[in-house]
Design a protein around this motif. Structure first.
Motif, short mmCIF file in Angstrom:
data_model
loop_
_atom_site.label_atom_id
_atom_site.label_comp_id
_atom_site.label_asym_id
_atom_site.label_seq_id
_atom_site.Cartn_x
_atom_site.Cartn_y
_atom_site.Cartn_z
N THR A 364 0.80 -1.21 0.00
CA THR A 364 0.00 0.00 0.00
C THR A 364 0.83 1.26 0.00
O THR A 364 0.29 2.34 -0.02
CB THR A 364 -0.88 0.06 1.26
N LYS B 42 -15.33 3.41 2.62
CA LYS B 42 -15.59 4.73 2.05
C LYS B 42 -14.45 5.16 1.13
O LYS B 42 -14.68 5.57 -0.02
CB LYS B 42 -15.75 5.75 3.19
N GLU B 162 -12.50 12.74 3.79
CA GLU B 162 -12.20 13.28 5.12
C GLU B 162 -11.43 14.60 5.06
O GLU B 162 -10.33 14.71 5.60
CB GLU B 162 -11.42 12.24 5.93
N GLN B 194 -15.77 11.91 8.84
CA GLN B 194 -16.01 11.36 10.18
C GLN B 194 -16.73 12.39 11.03
O GLN B 194 -17.45 12.04 11.97
CB GLN B 194 -14.68 11.00 10.86
N1 LIG Z 1 -4.72 -1.42 0.08
C1 LIG Z 1 -5.48 -2.25 0.81
N2 LIG Z 1 -5.17 -3.54 0.90
C2 LIG Z 1 -5.91 -4.41 1.60
N3 LIG Z 1 -7.01 -4.10 2.26
C3 LIG Z 1 -7.38 -2.82 2.21
C4 LIG Z 1 -6.64 -1.84 1.50
N4 LIG Z 1 -7.24 -0.67 1.62
C5 LIG Z 1 -8.31 -0.92 2.39
N5 LIG Z 1 -8.40 -2.20 2.75
C6 LIG Z 1 -9.43 -2.83 3.55
O1 LIG Z 1 -10.64 -2.59 2.90
C7 LIG Z 1 -11.65 -2.20 3.83
C8 LIG Z 1 -12.21 -0.85 3.45
O2 LIG Z 1 -11.20 0.15 3.64
P1 LIG Z 1 -11.41 1.70 3.37
O3 LIG Z 1 -10.09 2.32 3.45
O4 LIG Z 1 -12.16 1.88 2.13
O5 LIG Z 1 -12.26 2.13 4.63
P2 LIG Z 1 -12.78 3.56 5.05
O6 LIG Z 1 -14.21 3.43 5.14
O7 LIG Z 1 -12.24 4.59 4.19
O8 LIG Z 1 -12.16 3.66 6.50
P3 LIG Z 1 -11.50 4.92 7.25
O9 LIG Z 1 -12.57 5.63 7.93
O10 LIG Z 1 -10.56 4.28 8.21
O11 LIG Z 1 -10.80 5.74 6.23
C9 LIG Z 1 -10.98 -2.24 5.17
O12 LIG Z 1 -11.30 -3.47 5.77
C10 LIG Z 1 -9.53 -2.16 4.91
O13 LIG Z 1 -8.80 -2.84 5.88
#
Ligand SMILES: Nc1ncnc2c1ncn2[C@@H]1O[C@H](COP(=O)(O)OP(=O)(O)OP(=O)(O)O)[C@@H](O)[C@H]1O
Ligand SMILES: Nc1ncnc2c1ncn2[C@@H]1O[C@H](COP(=O)(O)OP(=O)(O)OP(=O)(O)O)[C@@H](O)[C@H]1O
Ligand SMILES: CC(C)C[C@H](N)C(=O)O
Ligand SMILES: [Mg+2]
Ligand SMILES: [Mg+2]
Lengths: 399, 236, 317, 360, 296
Positions: A364, B42, B162, B194
């Motif tokens: 990542t 998200k 965010e 958030q």
């Molecule tokens: N590059 C990646 N590789 C593997 N899993 C990922 C990756 N990016 C996100 N995830 C997983 O995918 C899911 C969704 O992640 P995402 O980042 O879209 O969440 P989010 O809603 O934006 O959360 P946050 O509020 O923490 O930003 C999570 O379970 C995360 O662990």
């Protein structure tokens, strides 16, 4: 019991409240745990090494087997520097040279027996490790690479120009290990089985030293020092914030790497009986690094496989004569394309344990995916992760 | 009129099933807000729209074009601009250069200059620091650069992930004002926040995403009163 | 109560930018102190000086009776050699040392070891306090085994303490953001600190998660650890902090209890703004002084018709 | 000894270690083809002791480690004699291996003095550095040079030769202006070129290989040097003139053992070599050819492939006809005379031709 | 003395030319492209092959050289792009060392591929630059040296300008810092990276042809040493910075020239590396390298 444990944490004023619940002890079986399986594999490998001379004791086999063992030792040392501590070293062969020359000079010029040259080699390598480590402490990634490369060249050229190192033709007539009147070179026979000198050397010196070296490096990596190395590799600032003196951690990685390489150098000088500056060119630093990366940085089985690949491939390709380096080059590219994290990455999970063990996260970091969409990695033998954030010497870090 | 339509999208990271048959729409000229816990998906949704991740199934259409297969740079030059999570400032480039890059796909040099001048007016802090390396800015200053940079591209659809993270209360308010002003000028906005309270204040509609799927949707006012939302995202 | 940390007239300058400009404050044993201030006020920079990462331009920091920074004579600052020396721990105490003395910190952007598992992350933090020598590691002496066992126990203890309930073998990158925050705090606690510096621990957390974070910080304080907290979430700061220090342009503009700070007009103007929480924002009713509706309209003047006039065909090619 | 593991009936195998990869790789093929030509001719004549000869070639990459593995492979394959060895540095560590296995070595090219260790089975067919340096000094005196200089390329053979030259020149009362070292594989040698131009020694001895030699001659001439440019046997190749360029080789001469074209009947030899190899012979084609013939003759004389017999037979050779003239080994198994002559470059073809046999 | 400086500058110009491409490629994908020196070699062989095909040898015509130069630049440029496409692009999200190893593999492949085609022997380059010189301020200068220096300087200035001042240059730097972030700015990352490889490889090819014509001999391993030297030069200058690469190349040339004069050729590299190490100890990011400030 608890008191014992307390003793292990010296003067830590704040102690964690007792754990709320006890975790189950991890499985230890050969097929039910990763470490158990690896241990079994290791025992199998040692057994294989031990019986090899009974299967084929020809000079050629013994010779390339010994060279391969020495490569394994070298690669384990470099793995400490690059794989664990994340310091890119392009001049690693210099330590190998220091070991080889110090033992060569000690035995031929000064006339000491080989086993006495061992402490001298170790001391010399520690000094070399500190000298190389010192100026590089503040350097990051590629600046580090060039400084180490420079040191490698300085050592080689110096060896080429000095009288005591035999100049360009190097040192020859380096003796084998001997004790009093008896030398490994004499070989011996038990019950009608003849053990010529090269087999004895393979057995008692190369195998033992290398096995000890491999286990030792593996153990160091698991303890406090190993954790410090990995922390420095992942994030230097955070490591400092954890109370790890990153300079000490880096220097110790260099020293350990140097000592391992020095011991390999000593084995090599005994094995070849002659050494010359030609064998310490930059190309060899690159080859060892290649072995480590190809096998899988920070992974003991991976590095061993890589070392075997790099040392044996040119031999196995001998029959292709002039084509062999071309084939070797193409092979390298192909292997890296198909297994970018190495043949047996440090994060590999045995296929049948996948359900119970967590999978490492995909790559990542900033150098990450460009127009690649979601990787659809189908695991081959081992579940590997295509590239964790740079395991290597680089910052891999975004401001 | 629906500008953006996401339908039954599935996204995987290796084995992680990040989006599960996710569907939602954004109308032309709307501010739509996505709420959800950490890890709900998200940011993944945002990355999906800007072409950084590819869906395994489902369709993503924006004004009739298919975003699921378009190249990220083509998406940007068609006016969909994404302010990513974590700001992603180019650290060794100056603030000014960062802003110039925001105008990468704008051909008209004069227009870029004008917009940059206005961003400086809008966020005087950035004008003060225009020669400073992006990486040395404070967290909040970086966030301002990220938002300013997006405005210079002249967005038709603005994705904000965010935007208020790490910003001082006063600045949060300003950012929200900027967003609604941008929207008033005709730009459609998709907002992940958030700080649900602030976000719902300016949004027209909102979706709640949990473990990769939409679980609630409705107008911003409706959701702001929904007890489930209040409990999880707003606090009593 | 005596002070664990005394910061006196701390200054830090980057070229022309005065990031910290004469900051003085004390942290008393076992208290929760919040540091607030507008973006770029110098909060993180001050943390960096206190924890040994930066060499301040001047000023002194005394932690637990030990000096953390020594004054470097001003004119020397320009010298390369001073720069070289300070990076090896002359003139300042290296962060690792500071940590060993009992000050722990977290980072504004998460700085976990991404390639290590959750448990290993926490174990790493025990580095300075663990009795484990080179030879005992090589030979696996009973002492080594005990140390490793103690290390695991302790690490698990801290993970339980912060309420981490997931699988400890997961790589940190696999955890949701909120959980990563917890692990980072557990890791900081595992260094066995007297003072804990938290830099925006609640950023990116939602309401529920903030609540449990607050509970956690209180529990840490109850262990006798002093906590200094940088935060932009006023709800949290007001509820949690016993004292608040407010920075603006590197200078301290206020220092007091939450109630005092809330009422301080200087703070309101520089940082909090008028509390108009109740009224919804209306795009047609902009007037915060800093942002004028016209300015925004100007910026986006082109935007309405933007895409087309930028010479794009509007669609995706 | 291991020399007869191949059995008494099968072909007699000869092993050859030579560089086929790495920077020295050009020479491997020259040597291989020379040896192969000799073997083909001998086999056409009915072989040795009624058995066919067979050549086994291994790459030593001019590197010690690779060479040791290669030598061990040859030993394991049961070769009866070794006819390889180009780089002294790579050949040195193979000596004890062949020695232990009882395999005689006829080394066609490598000629560092370090190889002369008194091992029973080791023979050098190429003149040693000392002998070659003597020829160089002799020539310098002959043309009336009073100041000389030496340039080497920091490899074993080259440094060795340069050192011998400087020592012997000093003994002969010549004035040694300077001794320089260059790094092979680069293009720019203006440092030594400038030095030559400013010090203007009457003769300079280049002891490295032809590529750098050609470049140095050119750059030194451009810089204004106009003394005699003497080169060692590593530089004797038609490519030398090509690299130096037309007009730059007028003052170039070399110390060398005789070349095929200096010998009667050599045209035929060159023709059959060219037919076999597809290209003209190069450095050490002839020596390799001779090495095979020496071994064949010795086995024939000894009547067996038994190590000691073969070694004795080689030692007993007296005036055996080779390209380098009649061959007899001295007690330390080097050539009695060295057989060095001075060759110059033919401006037309760029080939090296006999200029002075140093007899007068 | 003056002669030493001039010699150093000439060698330095070659280093700088190669280092420039090296630094550009590094600058954008953080890859130490070990195959870069081999593109230099390839450039020389493309020229050699073409001239041979037309049966040209021992030519001194400058226009012909320019034609060959351009041809080789285009060819090596395209080869560079091809290498990036096949061997590097699939690894963009892998650990950096993986790509480094691939680059070494590519280097082997190119070297020994050329060896299989053209044989292991050095070849004489069919075009030779006139080497009559004149004396000036204690230096012996040839016309071809002047041409060389001018061409090198011009190429470097143009490139440095592009990278530091133009929109595309900004995009290149942005990709270097954060490729994904650059995409979000609308930068076509693949195209820009391919462009950089084209330019960098073409420069190396140009240097190869120029070296062939200037020195006169080429061989399949000729890229190895210059590759290392270029890497060194790029690092001295501050890797990724083009003016730095240029300065670093010249500085390295001078160091070598003086090192050889003061300590003898055998200690030359020891001298320049020791200098480099000492220098980096005090200035860890090279002459002009940007200090990357990391935020906590
Ligand atoms: N590059 C990646 N590789 C593997 N899993 C990922 C990756 N990016 C996100 N995830 C997983 O995918 C899911 C969704 O992640 P995402 O980042 O879209 O969440 P989010 O809603 O934006 O959360 P946050 O509020 O923490 O930003 C999570 O379970 C995360 O662990
Ligand atoms: N290395 C540097 N060079 C120049 N200026 C810097 C550097 N580091 C920080 N600054 C400046 O110093 C000021 C203080 O930064 P700091 O990160 O301490 O702010 P902060 O109070 O933590 O803000 P935030 O709440 O946004 O995180 C900022 O204006 C920043 O741009
Ligand atoms: C001229 C060559 C036959 C010398 C050989 N390379 C050696 O090292 O001895
Ligand atoms: Mg997110
Ligand atoms: Mg901050």
């Amino acid at each position: 019991m608890a008191r014992d444990l307390d003793l292990a944490l010296k003067n830590a004023p704040l102690r964690a409240p007792a754990p709320l619940f006890d975790r189950p002890r991890p499985a230890r079986g050969v097929f039910t745990s990763q470490s158990g399986f690896l241990r079994a594999l290791g025992v199998l490998a040692v057994l294989l090494l031990a019986v090899l001379p009974f299967l084929d004791a020809s000079r050629y086999t013994m010779s390339i087997a010994t060279s391969a063992l020495i490569y394994v030792m070298l690669c384990m040392g470099l793995n400490v520097v690059v794989g664990y501590a994340g310091l890119l070293d392009l001049g690693y062969i210099a330590f190998f040279a220091v070991g080889a020359y110090v033992s060569g000079i000690f035995t031929t010029v000064l006339g000491f027996p080989m086993w006495l040259a061992l402490p001298a080699t170790i001391v010399a390598c520690i000094v070399a490790g500190v000298i190389i480590g010192g100026p590089t402490l503040r350097l990051r990634s590629d600046y580090l690479a060039i400084v180490t490369l420079g040191f490698g060249e300085i050592i080689r050229i110096t060896a080429n120009n000095l009288e005591i190192t035999g100049g360009p033709s190097g040192i020859h007539g380096i003796p084998s290990w001997d004790f009093g009147g008896w030398s490994f070179d004499d070989g011996f026979a038990i019950g009608g089985l003849e053990f010529p000198g090269y087999v004895v050397f393979y057995y008692f010196v190369a195998t033992v030293v290398v096995v000890v070296g491999v286990i030792g490096a593996g153990r160091l990596a698991k303890g406090k020092l190993g954790r410090a190395w990995k922390a420095v590799r992942d994030d230097e600032d955070a490591a400092e914030a954890m109370g790890i003196n990153t300079y000490v951690a880096k220097i110790s990685a260099y020293i350990i790497g140097a000592v391992w390489a020095g011991m390999a150098g000593q084995l090599m000088s005994t094995h070849l009986s002659a050494i010359s500056p030609n064998s310490f060119q930059f190309l060899y630093s690159a080859l060892i690094l290649m072995a480590v990366v190809l096998g899988g940085m920070g992974s003991t089985p991976g590095v061993i496989i890589g070392a075997l690949f790099v040392s044996l491939a040119p031999e196995l390709l001998r029959d292709f004569a002039e084509w062999r380096y071309l084939i070797f080059g193409i092979l390298l590219v192909v292997v890296m394309l198909f297994r970018p994290a190495g043949l047996w990455p440090a994060t590999a999970v045995l296929p049948w344990l996948k359900r119970t063990r967590p999978q490492p996260p995909p790559f990542t970091s900033a150098v990450g995916a460009i127009d690649q969409g979601v990787p659809d990695v189908e695991p081959s033998v081992m579940e590997s992760v295509d590239g964790l954030p740079a395991t290597d010497a680089e910052e891999g870090r975004q401001a | 009129m629906t500008a953006l339509e996401v339908q039954d999208v599935d996204v995987y990271y290796g084995r992680v099933h990040a989006l599960r048959r996710l569907s939602f729409t954004v109308g032309e000229g709307e501010i739509v807000c996505l709420l959800g816990n950490n890890g709900a998906g998200k940011s993944t949704t945002m990355n999906l729209l800007s072409g950084l991740v590819r869906p395994k199934a489902g369709s993503v259409r924006w004004n009739g074009t298919d975003l699921a297969t378009a190249k990220p740079w083509n998406i940007v030059s068609s006016g969909l601009i994404h302010v990513p999570e974590g700001r992603r400032i180019f650290s060794t480039m100056t603030v000014h250069e960062n802003l110039l890059l925001g105008g990468y796909s704008v051909r008209d040099k004069r227009r870029i200059d004008e917009r940059i001048a206005h961003v400086y007016e809008l966020m005087p802090r950035l004008a003060e620091r225009r020669r400073q390396q992006g990486g040395t800015l404070s967290g909040g200053e970086q966030q301002m650069v990220a938002i300013g940079r997006a405005l210079i591209g002249g967005p038709r659809l603005l994705l904000l992930d965010e935007p208020s993270m790490g910003l001082a209360p006063l600045v949060v308010k300003q950012v929200m004002e900027v967003v609604s002003a941008v929207n008033a000028q005709g730009t459609t906005v998709l907002l992940v926040e958030q700080n649900a309270r602030a976000a719902l204040k300016i949004a027209h509609r909102a979706y709640v995403i949990e473990t990769g799927a939409v679980t609630l949707s409705g107008s911003a006012n409706e959701l702001a009163r929904d007890p489930r939302v209040v409990e999880a995202y707003l606090g009593a | 109560m005596s002070a664990v940390l005394e910061v006196r007239d701390l200054r830090l300058q980057f070229g022309g930018v005065k990031a910290v400009d004469g900051l003085s404050f004390d942290v008393r044993e076992g208290e929760i102190l919040a540091v607030i201030g507008p973006n770029g006020a110098g909060k993180t920079s001050a943390f960096n000086c206190i924890s040994g990462f930066y060499l301040p331009t001047s000023g002194s920091v005394v932690f637990d009776g030990k000096r953390i920074v020594r004054e470097v004579p001003k004119p020397w600052h320009a010298l390369r050699l001073v720069h070289l020396l300070q990076s090896f721990g002359f003139y300042r105490v290296l962060p690792s040392r500071v940590t060993k003395w009992g000050m722990a910190r977290t980072f504004q952007n998460l700085r976990l070891f991404r390639e290590l598992s959750v448990l290993e992350n926490v174990k790493t933090a025990m580095h300075a306090n663990l009795r484990e020598g080179f030879w005992s590691t090589l030979v696996h002496t009973p002492g080594y085994r005990r140390a490793e066992e103690a290390c695991v126990r302790e690490a698990r203890g801290w993970l339980d303490f912060v309420g981490f309930q997931d699988d400890e073998d997961l790589y940190v990158g696999q955890l949701p953001y909120g959980e990563q925050r917890r692990v980072e705090i557990a890791r900081a606690l595992a260094t066995s600190p007297k003072l804990l510096l938290l830099d925006e621990p609640a950023a990116g957390l939602n309401h529920n998660e903030k609540q449990s974070l607050m509970a956690l910080i209180r529990r840490i304080r109850d262990l006798g650890v002093a906590v200094v907290l940088i935060e932009h979430d006023m709800g949290m700061v007001m509820e949690l902090a016993e004292r608040i220090v407010v920075l603006n342009y590197g200078k301290e503009i206020a220092d007091g209890t939450p109630a005092e700070i809330k009422a301080d007009p200087l703070v309101i103007e520089a940082y909090l703004g008028v509390d108009d929480d109740a009224e919804p924002i209306d795009a047609t009713r902009l007037r915060t002084g800093t942002v004028s509706a016209e300015a925004i309209a100007d910026v986006l003047g082109a935007t309405a018709g933007a895409a087309a006039s930028d010479g794009k065909d509007g669609g995706v090619r | 000894g291991g020399g007869d593991e191949g059995g008494e009936d099968g072909p007699i195998t000869l092993g050859m270690l030579a560089p086929f990869s790495g920077s020295e790789s050009a020479f491997g093929a020259y040597m291989q083809n020379g040896a192969q030509l000799a073997i083909d001719e001998l086999n056409a004549d009915g072989g040795v002791l009624g058995r066919d000869l067979e050549l086994v070639v291994e790459d030593d990459a001019c590197d010690a480690t690779t060479a040791v593995a290669g030598a061990n492979k040859l030993v394991t394959d049961g070769v009866h004699a070794s006819v390889g060895g180009y780089c002294s540095g790579a050949t040195l560590p193979t000596l004890p291996i062949f020695d232990e296995a009882g395999i005689p070595m006829i080394i066609p090219a490598a000629n560092s003095n370090e190889l002369v260790q008194g091992l029973p089975g080791v023979f050098l067919i190429n003149g040693t550095g000392t002998q070659q340096a003597a020829a160089a000094v002799q020539y310098a005196e002959k043309i009336g040079a009073t100041t000389v200089a030496a340039i080497d390329d920091a490899t074993s053979y080259s440094a060795d030769l340069a050192a011998s030259f400087v020592e012997q020149a000093g003994e002969a009362g010549l004035d040694v202006a300077f001794e320089a070292t260059v790094t092979p594989g680069e293009n720019d040698y203006s440092a030594v070129a400038t030095q030559l131009a400013s010090e203007q020694p009457d003769l300079v001895y280049w002891t490295g290989y032809y590529q750098e030699g050609g470049l140095i001659v050119r750059q030194a001439t451009d810089a204004g040097y106009d003394g005699t440019f003497l080169v060692g046997d590593g530089s004797v190749d038609a490519k030398f003139a090509e690299i130096a360029g037309p007009g730059y080789t007028d003052n170039v001469v070399a110390t060398f053992t005789q070349t095929p074209d200096m010998i009667e009947g050599a045209d035929d030899w060159i023709a059959s070599y060219t037919e076999l190899a597809g290209e003209a012979p190069g450095p050490y084609s002839t020596q390799s050819y001779d090495a095979v013939r020496v071994v064949a003759q010795a086995i024939e004389d000894a009547g067996s492939t038994e190590t000691d017999d073969v070694i004795a037979a080689i030692e007993a050779l007296d005036g055996f006809d080779t390209f380098a003239g009649p061959l007899t080994f001295t007690d330390d198994h080097t050539l009695s005379g060295g057989g060095f002559v001075i060759v110059g470059i033919d401006p037309e073809s760029g080939a090296f031709v006999l200029e002075d046999d140093l007899q007068g | 003395m003056m002669q030493l400086i001039w010699n150093g500058l000439i060698v330095g110009s070659f280093y700088a030319l190669v280092a420039l491409g090296y630094s550009m490629v590094y600058g954008i994908i953080k890859l130490l492209n070990f195959a870069h020196g081999d593109l230099y070699m390839l450039g020389a062989f493309v020229g050699f092959f073409t001239l041979n095909a037309f049966g040209i040898s021992n030519e001194t015509s400058i226009p012909l050289l320019v034609v060959i130069l351009l041809l080789s630049m285009v060819t090596t440029g395209l080869i560079g792009v091809g290498i990036e496409r096949i061997a590097y692009r699939p690894l963009r999200k892998s650990p950096r060392l993986a790509v480094l190893i691939t680059a070494i593999g590519v280097s082997f492949t190119l070297e020994y591929g050329v060896r299989q085609i053209f044989g292991p022997n050095p070849e004489a380059f069919p075009i030779r630059l006139e080497s009559t010189g004149f004396d000036f301020a204690g230096m012996r200068i040839t016309a071809s040296q002047l041409v060389l220096v001018v061409i090198a300087a011009a190429l470097m200035l143009v490139l440095a300008h592009i990278v530091e001042r133009t929109r595309e240059g900004r995009a290149m730097r942005a990709i270097a810092l954060d490729p994904q972030g650059a995409q979000l700015m609308g930068v076509n990352v693949n195209r820009v990276i391919a462009t950089v490889f084209f330019i960098g490889s073409a420069l190396a090819g140009a240097a190869g042809v120029m070296a062939g014509a200037y020195y006169g001999s080429i061989d399949f391993l000729m890229g190895f040493i210059i590759g290392l030297k270029a890497f060194t030069a790029a690092v001295i200058g501050g890797i990724g910075n083009l003016y730095g690469a240029m300065l670093g190349g010249l500085l390295l040339g001078l160091l070598e020239s003086f090192g050889a004069a003061w300590f003898g050729g055998e200690w030359r590299d020891v001298f320049s590396f020791a200098f480099l190490i000492l220098f980096l100890t005090f200035k860890p990011t090279g002459l002009l390298g940007a200090r990357v400030v990391e935020r906590m």
